[in-house]
Design an enzyme around this catalytic site. Structure first.
Site, PDB file in Angstrom:
ATOM      1  CE  LYS A 131      -4.281   0.933   0.172  1.00 20.82           C
ATOM      2  NZ  LYS A 131      -5.647  -0.006  -0.363  1.00 20.82           N
ATOM      3  CG  ASP A 171      -7.344   3.316  -0.714  1.00 22.44           C
ATOM      4  OD1 ASP A 171      -7.944   2.261  -0.729  1.00 22.44           O
ATOM      5  OD2 ASP A 171      -7.260   4.284   0.268  1.00 22.44           O
TER       6      ASP A 171
HETATM    7  P1  NDP Z   1     -12.770   7.996  -2.812  1.00 21.47           P
HETATM    8  O1  NDP Z   1     -11.794   8.873  -2.636  1.00 21.47           O
HETATM    9  O2  NDP Z   1     -13.557   7.540  -4.188  1.00 21.47           O
HETATM   10  O3  NDP Z   1     -13.891   8.416  -1.814  1.00 21.47           O
HETATM   11  C1  NDP Z   1     -13.747   8.444  -0.336  1.00 21.47           C
HETATM   12  C2  NDP Z   1     -15.167   8.930   0.333  1.00 21.47           C
HETATM   13  O4  NDP Z   1     -14.822   8.850   1.562  1.00 21.47           O
HETATM   14  C3  NDP Z   1     -15.555  10.348  -0.006  1.00 21.47           C
HETATM   15  O5  NDP Z   1     -16.776  10.418   0.164  1.00 21.47           O
HETATM   16  C4  NDP Z   1     -14.611  11.131   1.267  1.00 21.47           C
HETATM   17  O6  NDP Z   1     -15.291  12.325   1.498  1.00 21.47           O
HETATM   18  C5  NDP Z   1     -14.837  10.067   2.249  1.00 21.47           C
HETATM   19  N1  NDP Z   1     -13.710  10.335   3.325  1.00 21.47           N
HETATM   20  C6  NDP Z   1     -12.451  10.090   2.983  1.00 21.47           C
HETATM   21  N2  NDP Z   1     -11.742  10.244   4.039  1.00 21.47           N
HETATM   22  C7  NDP Z   1     -12.607  10.756   5.075  1.00 21.47           C
HETATM   23  C8  NDP Z   1     -12.317  11.211   6.397  1.00 21.47           C
HETATM   24  N3  NDP Z   1     -11.399  11.150   7.191  1.00 21.47           N
HETATM   25  N4  NDP Z   1     -13.494  11.448   7.306  1.00 21.47           N
HETATM   26  C9  NDP Z   1     -14.889  11.502   6.412  1.00 21.47           C
HETATM   27  N5  NDP Z   1     -14.845  11.031   5.080  1.00 21.47           N
HETATM   28  C10 NDP Z   1     -13.762  10.648   4.604  1.00 21.47           C
HETATM   29  O7  NDP Z   1     -12.374   6.708  -2.125  1.00 21.47           O
HETATM   30  P2  NDP Z   1     -12.721   5.274  -2.269  1.00 21.47           P
HETATM   31  O8  NDP Z   1     -14.238   5.154  -2.516  1.00 21.47           O
HETATM   32  O9  NDP Z   1     -11.946   4.411  -3.395  1.00 21.47           O
HETATM   33  O10 NDP Z   1     -12.447   4.489  -0.937  1.00 21.47           O
HETATM   34  C11 NDP Z   1     -13.218   4.477   0.153  1.00 21.47           C
HETATM   35  C12 NDP Z   1     -12.886   3.305   1.315  1.00 21.47           C
HETATM   36  O11 NDP Z   1     -12.762   2.140   0.460  1.00 21.47           O
HETATM   37  C13 NDP Z   1     -11.520   3.477   1.703  1.00 21.47           C
HETATM   38  O12 NDP Z   1     -11.387   2.965   2.947  1.00 21.47           O
HETATM   39  C14 NDP Z   1     -10.800   2.459   0.712  1.00 21.47           C
HETATM   40  O13 NDP Z   1      -9.426   2.103   1.343  1.00 21.47           O
HETATM   41  C15 NDP Z   1     -11.631   1.420   0.824  1.00 21.47           C
HETATM   42  N6  NDP Z   1     -11.530   0.662  -0.552  1.00 21.47           N
HETATM   43  C16 NDP Z   1     -11.291   1.065  -1.758  1.00 21.47           C
HETATM   44  C17 NDP Z   1     -11.045   0.177  -2.848  1.00 21.47           C
HETATM   45  C18 NDP Z   1     -11.182   0.801  -4.305  1.00 21.47           C
HETATM   46  O14 NDP Z   1     -11.147  -0.163  -5.141  1.00 21.47           O
HETATM   47  N7  NDP Z   1     -11.212   1.995  -4.410  1.00 21.47           N
HETATM   48  C19 NDP Z   1     -11.059  -1.125  -2.747  1.00 21.47           C
HETATM   49  C20 NDP Z   1     -11.157  -1.742  -1.271  1.00 21.47           C
HETATM   50  C21 NDP Z   1     -11.238  -0.708  -0.399  1.00 21.47           C
HETATM   51  P3  NDP Z   1     -14.477  13.848   1.246  1.00 21.47           P
HETATM   52  O15 NDP Z   1     -14.698  14.029  -0.340  1.00 21.47           O
HETATM   53  O16 NDP Z   1     -15.073  14.837   1.834  1.00 21.47           O
HETATM   54  O17 NDP Z   1     -13.062  13.425   1.695  1.00 21.47           O
HETATM   55  O1  2IT Z   2      -7.948  -1.520  -0.418  1.00 25.04           O
HETATM   56  C1  2IT Z   2      -7.805  -2.128  -1.709  1.00 25.04           C
HETATM   57  O2  2IT Z   2      -8.083  -3.088  -1.683  1.00 25.04           O
HETATM   58  C2  2IT Z   2      -7.649  -1.046  -2.605  1.00 25.04           C
HETATM   59  N1  2IT Z   2      -7.582  -0.013  -2.754  1.00 25.04           N
HETATM   60  C3  2IT Z   2      -7.843  -1.856  -4.277  1.00 25.04           C
HETATM   61  C4  2IT Z   2      -6.243  -2.296  -4.520  1.00 25.04           C
HETATM   62  C5  2IT Z   2      -5.785  -2.763  -5.952  1.00 25.04           C
HETATM   63  O3  2IT Z   2      -4.903  -2.956  -6.078  1.00 25.04           O
HETATM   64  O4  2IT Z   2      -6.655  -2.706  -6.767  1.00 25.04           O
END
Ligand code: NDP
Ligand code: 2IT
Length: 451
Positions: A131, A171
């Site tokens: 990561k 992420d």
């Molecule tokens: P994005 O950047 O697309 O969206 C993040 C969302 O979470 C936004 O709505 C953001 O609001 C909110 N957010 C982020 N940080 C905070 C915080 N500190 N407090 C409150 N709200 C917060 O990210 P993803 O949707 O990709 O990721 C969301 C979660 O899913 C993370 O935990 C990530 O690690 C996990 N994840 C993502 C994967 C992927 O494929 N993208 C795979 C597996 C897990 P704001 O815009 O106001 O910051």
């Molecule tokens: O937390 C996660 O699994 C991700 N942000 C996706 C990682 C990836 O390599 O697609």
């Protein structure tokens, strides 16, 4: 019930982790949960204990930290910090996302990299774990500033990654735009077009279903848990936190399966839409968040519903909860509110969104709890399929990929059940995911001898 011997082992183990990694609270939390699940298992399988596999697993293979300097639109020099924690390549090349958010520290990437080891193992695909990211804040930056930052970041990261070495993806704060700039810089500096990143756009080697995969996969996982309990998502009222990639596609799949989504949130607050998010409203959220990069409050203004400023959605009545924003966003009090309001299932779309005492409370109260390592593994799983397609220089079609994703989520669910412990008749998927994820990596490590 854990024995006195188990408790004292875990206590000693954690004392050591805390002494060696002071102030890394998220990392301590992630390790503690795994040790609590895995130690009782390795007591009965002493080959892992004798070879000190758990003790080895908590040490990353290597940590890379670097300076990233770039010029903003006013000609000022900006300085950020870049990270890549390459945790384990025991079962495949390092693989895991990049996060750009001002709050990140080494602790963030150690906890995320550690969780990734078990998650990637569960996907059934050959992927190790890493990561990384930066304390760069994309909010309020122009596209050109994001481009210059990404180019500077990749100029250093390039030494450490490669299609058979380490394959980053997105992420928080890293989506299609950032991956484009990062991939372009890698291609320019190496003069090679390789599958060094996943989450690419379709025109240059991306995979269909990758952007949907984490959210869709999380709903598929919850559907499996419900099916195992003779229920389904259809007709269920669902609360979703976040409004980014994972939240959007969680909502989309819930809607497709006949459930009702009643909330989104961002770091400023929650929108509550009791009449339910439709596909049309969801398209508004996608444009708002992915193109205009605005605040979720605009949804409440546009569709005339309530905006709960500074609040999270856990007090809203629901059958299923999908925390999909960030770590430790759901506390014990939130868990109590969910149970009091009749919540039956929870799928962790985000990584480690539920605080440990909240996890225990939910499981003890019979909530079907889908832990992140299992429930959100669909994203990295389709990243693995993107790597395969890049290596074969082909593209699979949408239906094929969605079926593959669904099958992987079913297999993850079965692996969890195989190793789950029983909490008063409710499967403990936390133990199941941790132990199943552990066994594959541990067996690979045993094959390599001492290293
Ligand atoms: P994005 O950047 O697309 O969206 C993040 C969302 O979470 C936004 O709505 C953001 O609001 C909110 N957010 C982020 N940080 C905070 C915080 N500190 N407090 C409150 N709200 C917060 O990210 P993803 O949707 O990709 O990721 C969301 C979660 O899913 C993370 O935990 C990530 O690690 C996990 N994840 C993502 C994967 C992927 O494929 N993208 C795979 C597996 C897990 P704001 O815009 O106001 O910051
Ligand atoms: O937390 C996660 O699994 C991700 N942000 C996706 C990682 C990836 O390599 O697609």
């Amino acid at each position: 019930m854990p024995t006195i011997q188990t408790n004292s082992y875990i206590q000693d183990f954690m004392d050591n982790v805390k002494a060696k990694n002071p102030a890394e609270k998220d990392f301590h939390q992630a390790v503690h949960e795994v040790v609590e699940s895995v130690y009782p298992y390795i007591v009965n399988h002493p080959r892992y204990k004798d070879a000190k596999i758990l003790e080895r697993m908590i040490e990353p293979d290597r940590i890379i930290i670097f300076r990233v300097c770039w010029e903003d639109d006013n000609g000022n020099t900006q300085i950020n910090r870049g990270f890549r924690v390459q945790f384990s390549n025991a079962i495949g090349p390092y693989k895991g996302g990049l996060r750009f958010h001002p709050s990140v520290t080494l602790d963030t990437f150690k906890f995320l990299g550690f969780e990734q080891v078990f998650k990637n193992s569960l996907t059934t695909l050959p992927m190790g774990a890493a990561k990384g990211g930066s304390d760069f804040d994309p909010k309020g930056k122009s596209d050109r500033e994001v481009m210059r930052f990404c180019q500077a970041f990749m100029t250093e990261l390039i030494r450490h990654i490669g299609k058979d070495t380490d394959v980053p993806a997105g992420d928080i704060g890293v989506g299609a735009r950032e991956i484009g700039y990062l991939f372009g810089q890698h291609k320019r500096l190496t003069n090679r077009f390789t599958g060094v990143l996943t989450g690419k756009s379709l025109e240059y080697g991306g995979s269909l279903i990758r952007k949907e995969a984490t959210g869709y996969g999380c709903v598929f996982f919850v559907e499996e848990m419900l099916k195992n309990n003779e229920q389904s998502i259809e007709g269920k009222r669902c609360v979703v936190s976040g409004s980014g990639n994972v939240a959007q596609y969680t909502a989309e799949k819930v809607i497709q399966l006949g459930g009702t989504v009643v909330s989104f949130s961002d770091s400023s607050g929650t929108v509550y839409d009791p009449s339910g998010v439709t596909q049309e409203k969801l398209e508004f959220v996608k444009a708002l968040k992915n193109e205009r990069r605005g605040r979720i409050k605009e949804y409440a203004d546009k569709f005339g519903c309530e905006f709960l400023e500074g609040k999270r959605p856990w007090n809203i009545e629901c059958d299923v909860a999908f925390p999909s924003a960030t770590q430790n966003e759901l506390s014990l009090d939130d868990a109590k509110a969910l149970v009091a309001n009749g919540c039956q299932a929870l799928g962790e779309g985000a990584n480690m969104p539920t605080e440990p005492d909240a996890v225990k409370f939910l499981i003890e109260n019979g909530v079907l709890f889908g832990p992140a390592k299992a429930a959100n593994a669909g994203g990295v799983a389709v990243s693995g399929l993107e790597m395969t397609q890049n290596s074969m220089r082909i593209s699979w079609d949408r239906n094929d990929l969605e079926t593959r994703l669904q099958n992987i989520m079913k297999q993850i669910h079965s692996q969890c059940l195989q190793f789950s412990t029983d909490a008063n008749g409710t499967p403990n998927y936390v133990d199941g995911a941790n132990i199943a994820g552990f066994v594959k990596v541990a067996d690979a490590m045993l094959s390599y001898g001492i290293q």
